[in-house]
Design a protein around this motif. Structure first.
Motif, PDB file in Angstrom:
ATOM      1  N   ASP A  15       0.831  -1.202   0.000  1.00  0.00           N
ATOM      2  CA  ASP A  15       0.000   0.000   0.000  1.00  0.00           C
ATOM      3  C   ASP A  15       0.862   1.247   0.000  1.00  0.00           C
ATOM      4  O   ASP A  15       1.697   1.432   0.893  1.00  0.00           O
ATOM      5  CB  ASP A  15      -0.905   0.029   1.231  1.00  0.00           C
ATOM      6  CG  ASP A  15      -2.149  -0.821   1.060  1.00  0.00           C
ATOM      7  OD1 ASP A  15      -2.826  -0.652   0.038  1.00  0.00           O
ATOM      8  OD2 ASP A  15      -2.429  -1.657   1.944  1.00  0.00           O
ATOM      9  N   ILE A  16       0.653   2.102  -1.001  1.00  0.00           N
ATOM     10  CA  ILE A  16       1.215   3.448  -1.005  1.00  0.00           C
ATOM     11  C   ILE A  16       0.089   4.392  -0.609  1.00  0.00           C
ATOM     12  O   ILE A  16      -0.951   4.433  -1.267  1.00  0.00           O
ATOM     13  CB  ILE A  16       1.771   3.844  -2.389  1.00  0.00           C
ATOM     14  CG1 ILE A  16       2.947   2.950  -2.776  1.00  0.00           C
ATOM     15  CG2 ILE A  16       2.194   5.311  -2.389  1.00  0.00           C
ATOM     16  CD1 ILE A  16       3.481   3.230  -4.181  1.00  0.00           C
ATOM     17  N   VAL A  17       0.274   5.129   0.466  1.00  0.00           N
ATOM     18  CA  VAL A  17      -0.737   6.070   0.938  1.00  0.00           C
ATOM     19  C   VAL A  17      -0.253   7.484   0.661  1.00  0.00           C
ATOM     20  O   VAL A  17       0.846   7.868   1.094  1.00  0.00           O
ATOM     21  CB  VAL A  17      -1.034   5.879   2.437  1.00  0.00           C
ATOM     22  CG1 VAL A  17      -1.970   6.966   2.944  1.00  0.00           C
ATOM     23  CG2 VAL A  17      -1.653   4.502   2.674  1.00  0.00           C
ATOM     24  N   THR A  43      -3.764   4.763  -2.117  1.00  0.00           N
ATOM     25  CA  THR A  43      -4.858   5.364  -1.354  1.00  0.00           C
ATOM     26  C   THR A  43      -4.545   6.842  -1.181  1.00  0.00           C
ATOM     27  O   THR A  43      -3.446   7.193  -0.750  1.00  0.00           O
ATOM     28  CB  THR A  43      -5.013   4.710   0.030  1.00  0.00           C
ATOM     29  OG1 THR A  43      -5.242   3.314  -0.124  1.00  0.00           O
ATOM     30  CG2 THR A  43      -6.172   5.331   0.806  1.00  0.00           C
ATOM     31  N   THR A  99       0.797   3.363  10.394  1.00  0.00           N
ATOM     32  CA  THR A  99      -0.555   3.818  10.095  1.00  0.00           C
ATOM     33  C   THR A  99      -0.606   5.337  10.117  1.00  0.00           C
ATOM     34  O   THR A  99       0.118   5.990  10.871  1.00  0.00           O
ATOM     35  CB  THR A  99      -1.591   3.270  11.094  1.00  0.00           C
ATOM     36  OG1 THR A  99      -1.245   3.685  12.423  1.00  0.00           O
ATOM     37  CG2 THR A  99      -1.686   1.765  11.028  1.00  0.00           C
ATOM     38  N   TYR A 110      -0.101   1.742   5.915  1.00  0.00           N
ATOM     39  CA  TYR A 110       0.721   2.018   4.736  1.00  0.00           C
ATOM     40  C   TYR A 110       1.976   1.157   4.775  1.00  0.00           C
ATOM     41  O   TYR A 110       2.444   0.738   5.841  1.00  0.00           O
ATOM     42  CB  TYR A 110       1.117   3.502   4.674  1.00  0.00           C
ATOM     43  CG  TYR A 110       2.038   3.967   5.782  1.00  0.00           C
ATOM     44  CD1 TYR A 110       3.427   3.844   5.688  1.00  0.00           C
ATOM     45  CD2 TYR A 110       1.522   4.526   6.950  1.00  0.00           C
ATOM     46  CE1 TYR A 110       4.269   4.264   6.704  1.00  0.00           C
ATOM     47  CE2 TYR A 110       2.350   4.957   7.980  1.00  0.00           C
ATOM     48  CZ  TYR A 110       3.723   4.820   7.859  1.00  0.00           C
ATOM     49  OH  TYR A 110       4.543   5.235   8.883  1.00  0.00           O
ATOM     50  N   MET A 113       4.555   5.867   2.438  1.00  0.00           N
ATOM     51  CA  MET A 113       3.648   7.006   2.502  1.00  0.00           C
ATOM     52  C   MET A 113       4.329   8.237   1.923  1.00  0.00           C
ATOM     53  O   MET A 113       5.547   8.391   2.008  1.00  0.00           O
ATOM     54  CB  MET A 113       3.249   7.292   3.962  1.00  0.00           C
ATOM     55  CG  MET A 113       2.362   8.514   4.120  1.00  0.00           C
ATOM     56  SD  MET A 113       1.701   8.713   5.781  1.00  0.00           S
ATOM     57  CE  MET A 113       3.176   8.923   6.745  1.00  0.00           C
TER      58      MET A 113
END
Length: 772
Positions: A15-17, A43, A99, A110, A113
């Motif tokens: 996940d890339i946030v 996201t 997070t 994440y 990020m």
């Protein structure tokens, strides 16, 4: 075809946030849209659905552009990129848990990020500034205040003194744009623009201090010619109502004060481990990565490159889009990062409000109306890449889905086994359950409301829940289930719970308990756990607010995220308070508590044809509970009630008029409609359920006369978590509407009335007459 970040069958592995919707992140989304990274999910967390392009903001203030000309629709762009859009604001980071802490939703996990939230005015440095001045940032708040100021000056004649604090390019450009627009508006009303006076205050000895002397002189002459009082060497140290005080204890009168100075990093960054500079901006190395946390990147105004300090300017944020996207991609695929070196000189095009501009670069100074046209062309060309019209977004390359082995994300042994399992053919039956350990971790922090009737529930889980029926009560049972129509599991959980509770409230019952049934796409255990946690947190918040205890449920694997609830409610055994569909009486009026249009809007959303703010407004309505509305309708003598769901307004109305033995007249002009729904319906973008609902059109009297009316399709539009439709005595309708609006149902409306039945025999549909 709608682009998708992940090829079908490939689970999210990393996940890339993206925190913030600044210009750099806009570029990142575009690059990932055109070249997705298999196994990588994006996201975007942003408070604002529409982000302004700073280069065109002065032109918008001056009146040369419309709102949509200068704003990028982030929800649309995220959907195009296959990214999840979370409408919220970051307020912290848990580095150990990896997070992002958010203001109004659960923390978001994440792997990598990036932060691109712009700068924040440091109003606290000057006493009274926070209370009496209008900061230019955050821009969405400035726009609200600007619209208020514009309206006040237009509608209330009299002398108005406007002060702008900040003598940089931003302050000067904004002042000239405001002066031009306000003067033009006054002149259009036959008033003297001299009612307005402007003053510019700056602590520096010259305006535009980062630009060359010729540029400074040009703007100094422009300000003098436009009768702007320029106060250089004036440090404002205090702000009060209607005045400012400088460092020499002199007070200056001002009716409106605009603040364009003292910007810094957001206050919440100070409580993170990130290295910050003296102004609170995030320090980053040449790869735009934080030296204090290798999983976190930053760009745009919020970032300060340690080895390449630069002025805060939009040109750098835009140009950082490509290197940031490349380095985020490299970070999750284990490849080396690439350094980015910003240019030492850059072109600035600064407008004077009146379609005139100045080009500044190093010692260069070019001025004229042609410069403004040049700037306008550049800005429009930039915006055309991100405009909200469907055809402005280039088609994403299509091709066969990439196999699991095509992903470049490095996995450890356990993750690799999970990824192979997720992509392989899955077991059916009970083998399709989500693992017990994943589920227990996901719901560990849920806190369902406690009810004394629940003897066995989630607090002591067993094979089934045990719930006592209180003496003198009867049970009301209902069930609803549907797949996700948005990519935010937390908001989806809220909508699904509201939708399921609607039947209980419509019948006048009290919600007691609920059991959940969910399907979650296969994937790495951590990703499945995160999805379940987000979704069930949203659902439990809604259930708790309704006093409804979640007592159990079942979660299994499936190709799409879906959620539903079996809800139990309570009514008095004598049934005197129960509201049914068949109690309508002639002479009563029809009240609808929420606007229509969710079906067509989300069909358009799936086709990238809905504006983000339309979807925001629809989701806000869908997250609004019907509980208080139901109680209000009962208090005002409602004789029948139902909640609007998949059959649409006409389908549910026929369900009520048939057993009641009455006809109805609907006023199309009175129907409350969600913003954008008429536009998307007119474009022929309708829900897949619409054709089935159209079969009831024979109930409409002279329906052929109405098929071309723009609101006709919305009679058949299926609703999700829709409002309540009720019949109320005509003499109580006004009081009922006032009470509903006081409770927050701002769009509640009387939409028609009931009449004696005209059609015979009784097995024929009742007649629905339309009017405007």
């Amino acid at each position: 075809m709608q682009p998708s970040q992940q090829p079908p069958g490939l689970p999210a592995l990393r996940d890339i946030v993206l925190v913030g919707g600044g210009h750099t992140h806009v570029g990142v989304l575009k690059r990932f849209a055109m070249k997705p990274e298999p196994g990588v999910r994006l996201t975007l967390i942003c408070r604002d659905t529409h982000t302004p392009y700073s280069g065109m903001l002065p032109g918008y203030i001056a009146g040369h552009y419309r709102y949509d000309d200068v704003h990028i629709d982030l929800r649309r762009l995220a959907e195009y990129a296959g990214a999840r859009f979370y409408s919220d604001e970051a307020i912290g980071i848990d580095h150990d848990a990896r997070t992002v802490l958010c203001r109004s939703r659960p923390p978001v996990s994440y792997d990598v990020m990036s932060i691109n939230i712009g700068s924040t005015p440091r109003m606290e440095l000057v006493g009274g500034a926070g209370d009496h001045a209008i900061p230019v940032k955050p821009i969405h708040r400035f726009n609200d205040r600007w619209q208020t100021l514009l309206h006040r000056i237009e509608e209330h004649p009299g002398q108005t003194r406007v002060a702008v604090v900040g003598g940089g390019a931003g302050g000067v450009e904004l002042l000239l744009a405001m002066q031009f627009r306000l003067g033009k508006e006054l002149a259009a009303r036959g008033r003297d623009p001299a009612e307005l006076s402007f003053a510019l205050y700056t602590r520096g000895e010259s305006i535009l201090p980062t630009h060359n002397a010729r540029v400074q002189a040009h703007f100094r002459d422009t300000l003098v010619r436009r009768n702007v009082a320029v106060r250089t060497g004036t440090d404002i140290v205090e702000v009060a109502a209607g005045r400012l005080k400088d460092a020499d204890d002199h007070w200056h009168d001002a009716d409106e004060i605009v603040w364009v100075t003292n910007a810094g990093g957001a206050a919440w960054l100070r409580d993170t481990r990130l290295a910050l500079d003296d102004d609170g901006f995030i320090q980053v190395d040449d790869t735009l990565r934080s030296p204090s946390d290798p999983r976190i990147f930053a760009a745009g105004d919020i970032a300060s490159q340690i080895h390449h300090p630069r002025e805060k300017a939009g040109v750098f944020a835009v140009r950082q889009g490509r290197p940031l996207a490349d380095n985020l991609r490299a970070a999750v695929t284990g490849r080396p990062l690439t350094p980015y070196h910003p240019q030492a000189k850059w072109l600035a095009l600064i407008s004077t409000g009146d379609r005139h501009a100045v080009a500044s670069r190093g010692g260069l100074c070019l001025a004229g109306n042609w410069v403004w046209r040049w700037k306008d062309s550049i800005d429009r060309r930039f915006m055309s890449r991100f405009m909200p019209q469907l055809n402005d977004l280039p088609s994403m390359p299509e091709g066969p889905a990439k196999p699991l082995g095509a992903n470049r994300v490095p996995l450890d042994e356990a993750e690799n086994d999970q990824a192979i399992s997720a992509a392989a053919m899955r077991c059916g039956g009970c083998g399709a359950k989500v693992g017990a350990s994943v589920l227990s971790r996901a719901i560990a922090n849920l806190a369902p409301v406690a009810r004394e009737e629940v003897l066995i529930g989630l607090h002591a889980p067993d094979d089934a829940a045990v719930v006592r029926v209180p003496p003198g009560k009867a049970m009301v049972h209902t069930v609803d289930f549907f797949r996700a129509f948005i990519d935010d599991p937390y908001v989806f959980g809220k909508v699904a719970a509201n939708h399921a509770l609607g039947d209980i409230f419509a019948m006048g019952a009290e919600a007691q308990t609920a059991t959940a049934i969910a399907t979650v796409p296969q994937g790495l255990e951590a990703k499945v756990e995160e999805t379940v946690r987000q979704m069930m947190t949203g659902a439990v918040e809604v259930l708790n607010e309704a006093g409804c205890a979640l007592v159990g449920g079942h979660t299994g694997e499936g190709s799409e995220l879906a959620l539903g609830f079996a809800v139990n409610g309570l009514v008095d055994e004598d049934m005197t308070e129960v509201l049914r569909k068949g109690g309508m009486r002639p002479g009563e009026v029809l009240i609808l508590t929420k606007p229509l249009g969710t079906g067509t809007l989300f069909a358009a959303h799936a086709r990238l044809a809905a504006r983000g703010r339309w979807i925001d407004a629809a989701l806000k309505n869908m997250c609004q509970s019907n509980r208080q509305a139901a109680a209000c309708l009962r208090e005002h003598g409602a004789s029948a009630c139902t909640d609007l769901t998949g059959f649409g307004l006409l389908g549910h109305l026929v369900e009520m008029t048939m057993p009641s033995g009455v006809d109805a007249e609907l006023d199309l002009a009175a129907l409350p409609i969600l913003d954008g729904a008429e536009e998307t319906a007119a474009a022929g973008i309708l829900s897949s359920l619409q054709p089935a609902n159209l079969r009831l059109r024979r109930a409409i009297h002279d329906q052929a006369d109405w098929v071309e009316h723009p609101r006709y399709p919305l009679l058949f539009d299926p609703q999700t978590a829709g409002g309540l439709l009720a019949s109320v005595p005509a003499n109580r309708a006004t009081d009922c509407l006032e009470a509903l609006r006081a409770l927050g149902y701002d769009r509640a409306a009387v939409i028609g009335r009931l009449e004696e039945r005209s059609r015979k025999p009784t097995d024929e549909p009742t007649s629905i007459r339309l009017t405007v």
